[in-house]
Design a protein around this motif. Structure first.
Motif, short mmCIF file in Angstrom:
data_model
loop_
_atom_site.label_atom_id
_atom_site.label_comp_id
_atom_site.label_asym_id
_atom_site.label_seq_id
_atom_site.Cartn_x
_atom_site.Cartn_y
_atom_site.Cartn_z
N LEU A 58 43.12 45.03 40.41
CA LEU A 58 43.07 44.01 39.36
C LEU A 58 41.92 43.03 39.62
O LEU A 58 41.14 42.72 38.71
CB LEU A 58 44.39 43.25 39.29
CG LEU A 58 44.44 42.07 38.34
CD1 LEU A 58 44.19 42.52 36.89
CD2 LEU A 58 45.76 41.33 38.45
N GLN A 59 41.78 42.56 40.84
CA GLN A 59 40.74 41.59 41.16
C GLN A 59 39.35 42.17 40.95
O GLN A 59 38.47 41.50 40.38
CB GLN A 59 40.91 41.10 42.60
CG GLN A 59 42.14 40.26 42.79
CD GLN A 59 42.42 39.94 44.24
OE1 GLN A 59 41.62 40.24 45.12
NE2 GLN A 59 43.57 39.34 44.51
N GLU A 60 39.13 43.38 41.39
CA GLU A 60 37.81 44.00 41.22
C GLU A 60 37.51 44.27 39.75
O GLU A 60 36.37 44.14 39.32
CB GLU A 60 37.72 45.29 42.04
CG GLU A 60 37.74 45.06 43.54
CD GLU A 60 36.61 44.15 44.01
OE1 GLU A 60 35.45 44.32 43.58
OE2 GLU A 60 36.89 43.25 44.84
N THR A 61 38.53 44.61 38.99
CA THR A 61 38.34 44.81 37.55
C THR A 61 37.96 43.49 36.89
O THR A 61 37.04 43.43 36.07
CB THR A 61 39.62 45.38 36.90
OG1 THR A 61 39.94 46.61 37.54
CG2 THR A 61 39.42 45.61 35.41
N GLU A 62 38.65 42.40 37.25
CA GLU A 62 38.33 41.08 36.71
C GLU A 62 36.89 40.69 37.03
O GLU A 62 36.18 40.16 36.17
CB GLU A 62 39.29 40.03 37.26
CG GLU A 62 40.70 40.17 36.77
CD GLU A 62 41.68 39.27 37.50
OE1 GLU A 62 42.80 39.12 36.99
OE2 GLU A 62 41.37 38.73 38.58
N SER A 64 34.40 42.63 37.51
CA SER A 64 33.46 43.51 36.83
C SER A 64 33.34 43.21 35.34
O SER A 64 32.36 43.60 34.71
CB SER A 64 33.89 44.96 36.99
OG SER A 64 33.89 45.31 38.35
N LEU A 65 34.32 42.54 34.76
CA LEU A 65 34.34 42.35 33.31
C LEU A 65 33.48 41.19 32.83
O LEU A 65 33.22 41.08 31.64
CB LEU A 65 35.78 42.15 32.83
CG LEU A 65 36.67 43.37 32.95
CD1 LEU A 65 38.09 43.04 32.52
CD2 LEU A 65 36.13 44.52 32.12
N SER A 66 33.04 40.33 33.72
CA SER A 66 32.29 39.17 33.26
C SER A 66 31.26 38.74 34.30
O SER A 66 31.56 38.68 35.48
CB SER A 66 33.26 38.02 33.01
OG SER A 66 32.57 36.81 32.84
N GLY A 67 30.08 38.43 33.83
CA GLY A 67 29.04 37.94 34.72
C GLY A 67 29.41 36.60 35.33
O GLY A 67 29.10 36.31 36.48
N SER A 68 30.12 35.77 34.58
CA SER A 68 30.51 34.45 35.09
C SER A 68 31.75 34.51 35.97
O SER A 68 32.06 33.56 36.67
CB SER A 68 30.79 33.49 33.92
OG SER A 68 31.98 33.88 33.25
N GLN A 69 32.45 35.63 35.93
CA GLN A 69 33.68 35.84 36.68
C GLN A 69 34.74 34.78 36.38
O GLN A 69 35.57 34.46 37.23
CB GLN A 69 33.40 35.93 38.18
CG GLN A 69 32.55 37.11 38.55
CD GLN A 69 32.45 37.31 40.05
OE1 GLN A 69 32.88 36.48 40.85
NE2 GLN A 69 31.87 38.42 40.45
N HIS A 70 34.73 34.25 35.16
CA HIS A 70 35.69 33.22 34.77
C HIS A 70 37.13 33.70 34.93
O HIS A 70 37.97 32.97 35.48
CB HIS A 70 35.43 32.76 33.34
CG HIS A 70 36.47 31.81 32.82
ND1 HIS A 70 36.52 30.50 33.23
CD2 HIS A 70 37.51 31.98 31.97
CE1 HIS A 70 37.55 29.90 32.64
NE2 HIS A 70 38.15 30.79 31.88
N LEU A 71 37.42 34.90 34.48
CA LEU A 71 38.78 35.43 34.57
C LEU A 71 39.21 35.55 36.02
O LEU A 71 40.31 35.13 36.40
CB LEU A 71 38.87 36.79 33.87
CG LEU A 71 40.22 37.48 33.88
CD1 LEU A 71 41.27 36.63 33.17
CD2 LEU A 71 40.11 38.85 33.21
#
Length: 97
Positions: A58-62, A64-71
């Motif tokens: 879950l953490q690695e997916t989060e 990867s989904l955003s350049g800002s890593q906000h999620l």
């Protein structure tokens, strides 16, 4: 799944469609298998995915989904707050009083 509160609704060209239809369209038009998480990861990280436990996945997916890593950052803040609550000996009920 998909019926209660918080259920997702999908639209294509303004018409409500089931998730399978969205997956089919994305796969046919863009050759992206959205049910395969490795599609969204940089190739140098795909190999390590097989060794992840569900939390790490879950953490690695989060990440990867955003350049800002906000999620990811928000998730980590919630985890930290939960840990603080557990170690403080307090409960949500007593904090509200």
């Amino acid at each position: 799944r998909g019926r209660g509160a918080g259920a997702s609704t999908y639209f294509i060209n303004g018409s409500s469609v089931p998730l399978k239809k969205v997956q089919q369209l994305v796969h046919e038009e863009y050759q992206i298998a959205i049910d395969n998480l490795c599609t969204f990861l940089p190739q140098d990280r795909v190999g390590s995915f097989s060794g992840f436990n569900p939390q790490m996945l879950l953490q690695e997916t989060e990440k990867s989904l955003s350049g800002s890593q906000h999620l990811f950052k928000t998730h980590m803040e919630l985890v930290e707050l939960e840990n603080e609550l557990r170690t403080s000996g307090s409960s949500v009920e007593t904090i509200g009083d």
